[in-house]
Motif scaffolding. Structure first.
Motif, PDB file in Angstrom:
ATOM      1  N   GLN A   2       0.802  -1.210   0.000  1.00  0.00           N
ATOM      2  CA  GLN A   2       0.000   0.000   0.000  1.00  0.00           C
ATOM      3  C   GLN A   2       0.846   1.276   0.000  1.00  0.00           C
ATOM      4  OE1 GLN A   2       0.894  -1.892   2.499  1.00  0.00           O
ATOM      5  NE2 GLN A   2      -0.289  -1.481   4.359  1.00  0.00           N
ATOM      6  N   ASP A   3       2.167   1.104  -0.078  1.00  0.00           N
ATOM      7  CA  ASP A   3       3.069   2.258  -0.098  1.00  0.00           C
ATOM      8  C   ASP A   3       3.306   2.689  -1.552  1.00  0.00           C
ATOM      9  OD1 ASP A   3       5.099   4.090   0.038  1.00  0.00           O
ATOM     10  OD2 ASP A   3       6.242   3.016   1.560  1.00  0.00           O
ATOM     11  N   PRO A   4       2.705   3.810  -2.003  1.00  0.00           N
ATOM     12  CA  PRO A   4       2.817   4.197  -3.422  1.00  0.00           C
ATOM     13  C   PRO A   4       4.250   4.527  -3.826  1.00  0.00           C
ATOM     14  CG  PRO A   4       1.783   5.963  -2.128  1.00  0.00           C
ATOM     15  CD  PRO A   4       1.902   4.780  -1.216  1.00  0.00           C
ATOM     16  N   PHE A   5       5.102   4.937  -2.866  1.00  0.00           N
ATOM     17  CA  PHE A   5       6.483   5.302  -3.213  1.00  0.00           C
ATOM     18  C   PHE A   5       7.284   4.061  -3.617  1.00  0.00           C
ATOM     19  CE2 PHE A   5       4.924   8.464  -0.157  1.00  0.00           C
ATOM     20  CZ  PHE A   5       5.027   9.604  -0.930  1.00  0.00           C
ATOM     21  N   VAL A   6       7.053   2.933  -2.928  1.00  0.00           N
ATOM     22  CA  VAL A   6       7.758   1.701  -3.283  1.00  0.00           C
ATOM     23  C   VAL A   6       7.305   1.216  -4.656  1.00  0.00           C
ATOM     24  CG1 VAL A   6       8.194  -0.693  -2.637  1.00  0.00           C
ATOM     25  CG2 VAL A   6       8.043   1.062  -0.867  1.00  0.00           C
ATOM     26  N   ILE A   7       5.978   1.269  -4.884  1.00  0.00           N
ATOM     27  CA  ILE A   7       5.441   0.855  -6.180  1.00  0.00           C
ATOM     28  C   ILE A   7       6.045   1.722  -7.298  1.00  0.00           C
ATOM     29  CG2 ILE A   7       3.341   0.685  -7.581  1.00  0.00           C
ATOM     30  CD1 ILE A   7       3.212  -1.363  -5.495  1.00  0.00           C
TER      31      ILE A   7
END
Length: 579
Positions: free
Chosen positions: A125-130
């Motif tokens: 749910q972490d958009p930065f990792v995605i």
């Protein structure tokens, strides 16, 4: 587990979809029956004080297991939850995906097909990792939720072969011992090790396990769980973490982590999913390291009512009669793990502790009983069963419970106690009830003292009960009825049941256990037979003619009533030879 793993309810997909509000994680856990509303309230209050995310708080407080949390989180985020067992056996080469990034962000590639990269993550749910994954690989990212321990295990590089050191060289001089101990403590205090040990212990409530076995071998630390008396394989801890996991358990049990050559015993008190658990810890040295067994003492699950322990009505009535006698010895026999101590506890809880002075001598004290004086044996300071018994007779007790008659001295004192007006409850390791008489004679107790003091002997085993969701009805046939003896307890044409297996019982076909019993009462004919020197076979035959049902026969009654199977009764009673 990273804090981001446990974030609440917003999730942005790899394709850049708009953020969508999800149901709250805590509410989903309550709806799934994994958490009570009251515990959720407590966790929310604790969250305000701790400042952590709600999922992390729930795991730290022991209110839910990490596995339950992650499965619910996967449903919340509407993405797959993937276990380490489903990871590819070898790492997939993905251009642009650096090992340093994988370790730092806890990501592991699962599959690469048609420009789509499936990735196991702890924080999908972490958009930065995605976004970082998209930019570094140029691929569409399909996230999967996974346990951090599974990802770390998958990311581990094979360890180089290290020549074995001599045990004496491991410690060297005194200065090195301190360094070694501090190193072990540092390893055991690392977050991944703490989480791994908590996860292993946390599974006991889901599995309904009675024991956890940590067994070191060449390929790592094998974790196994005993459920309903049968041992089942669990996870494999890699060799790199084996010593750290063992040291963590020893630290929790307040044992000496530098002592690896002698057996040690300790105790852990912990909280799992809102339940207080006591773990009795035993360590022994083996060729590959220390083998550790944790016996689970779950106060919430122990049943201390004789009526709920599988007694048949006729057997229970006779047993209660023996309990009501003012003096004499009442023995419970059976192998280790057959529920002898629990039966004695249930018997004591039936007795009015306010109207009677009750003292127990145990090794160890497993459950603390209200209103009862319990003494823990300490052989290191010579507080043995025999020495403790001598002292408690001066405490003016009415009822004495001896955890186990281990030697002739203890047996002699128990007999003298019974003859001087005390009711004595104890256990013996024999296979049959009649065998207890022979065992006492072998301990040096004279036959006339046995007949004067012993009121009765209860032999006990635990059989697994059939899973109510999947048990299957069938007609065994007349030949099986006659050969097994079932015809005596079941009419022709009456169906019985067999184990099948389903998700509710983890494919075993059984869920829970109940007792089967053999109650040997010393009446006048039996006393005469013992004084005449009859052996245990003859005593058993005499008791059977007087109406005693053997363990096997009592098991057949439970087969006829649909509680268990012929195979299970045969498995548990196959050792019925004279003790």
């Amino acid at each position: 587990m990273t804090t981001s793993t446990l974030n609440e309810p917003i999730f942005a997909t790899a394709a850049g979809q708009a953020e969508v509000a999800r149901p709250l994680l805590g509410e989903m856990l309550v709806q799934a029956g994994k958490l009570s509303p009251r515990d959720l309230e407590r966790a929310l209050q604790a969250q305000q004080e701790m400042g952590s995310l709600i999922g992390q708080v729930l795991v730290q407080l022991g209110l839910v297991s990490e596995m339950d949390l992650m499965q619910t989180l996967a449903r919340q985020l509407q993405i797959p939850f993937t276990l380490g067992t489903d990871f590819p056996p070898e790492a997939i080469e993905v251009p642009g995906l650096l090992p340093e990034f994988q370790h730092a962000q806890h990501v592991f590639p699962l599959k690469l097909e048609n420009g789509v990269l499936d990735v196991a993550m702890t924080a999908p749910q972490d958009p930065f990792v995605i976004k970082a994954l998209q930019m570094s690989t140029g691929l569409v990212i399909q996230p999967h939720l996974a346990l951090e321990a599974d990802i770390e295990k998958a990311l581990q590089e094979p360890e180089p072969e290290v020549a074995e050191e001599d045990d004496d060289g491991l410690f060297g001089d005194g200065a090195d011992v301190g360094d070694f101990v501090e190193h072990l403590k540092d390893l055991a205090s690392e977050a991944p090790v703490i989480r791994l040990v908590n996860s292993i212990i946390g599974k006991v409530t889901d599995l309904r396990a009675s024991d956890i076995h940590l067994e070191p071998f060449d390929d790592g630390l094998h974790v196994r769980y005993r459920v309903d008396g049968v041992i089942h394989p669990g996870e494999l801890v890699p060799p790199r973490l084996s010593a750290a996991v063992g040291s963590r358990v020893k630290l929790m049990a307040h044992l000496d982590i530098a002592e690896r050559r002698l057996p040690q015993d300790g105790r852990i008190k912990t909280r799992v999913k809102g339940r207080e658990l006591d773990l009795r810890v035993s360590t022994v040295p083996t060729v590959h390291g220390e083998s550790i067994v944790m016996r689970v003492l779950d106060r919430a699950s122990v049943r201390l009512q004789l009526e709920t322990m599988g007694f048949s009505k006729d057997t229970l009535a006779k047993f209660n009669d023996l309990l009501a006698r003012p003096h004499g010895i009442l023995l419970v026999t059976g192998p280790t793990g057959s529920g002898k101590t629990t039966t004695l506890y249930a018997a004591l809880s039936k007795i009015d502790a306010e109207a009677n002075k009750i003292i127990t001598v145990e090794d160890p004290v497993e459950y603390q009983l209200e209103g009862i004086n319990q003494i823990q044996v300490h052989s290191q300071i010579n507080l043995t069963f025999a020495n403790a018994l001598r002292s408690i007779l001066r405490q003016d007790p009415d009822i004495i419970m001896i955890g186990e008659m281990r030697d002739g001295e203890t047996a002699q004192i128990a007999v003298q106690s019974a003859l001087t007006g005390h009711l004595v409850l104890s256990t013996l390791h024999t296979n049959t009830a009649a065998g207890a008489i022979t065992r006492m004679q072998d301990m040096g107790v004279e036959s006339y003292l046995i007949t004067s003091s012993v009121n009765g002997v209860l032999a006990q085993r635990l059989v697994r009960t059939l899973c109510s969701n999947c048990k299957e009805e069938y007609e065994p046939g007349e030949e099986v009825r006659q050969r097994s003896g079932l015809a005596r307890f079941s009419q022709t044409g009456q169906p019985i049941y067999r184990a099948v297996g389903c998700n509710a019982c983890r494919q075993t076909g059984y869920k829970g256990r109940t007792g089967i019993h053999e109650l040997f009462v010393l009446d006048e004919p039996m006393r005469n037979a013992i004084n005449a020197g009859k052996d245990s076979n003859e005593l058993f035959a005499l008791a059977s003619r007087a109406g005693m049902l053997s363990l096997y026969e009592d098991g057949l009654r439970k087969v006829a009533s649909g509680m268990t199977t012929l195979d299970e009764v045969a498995r548990v009673t196959q050792d019925q030879v004279d003790g």
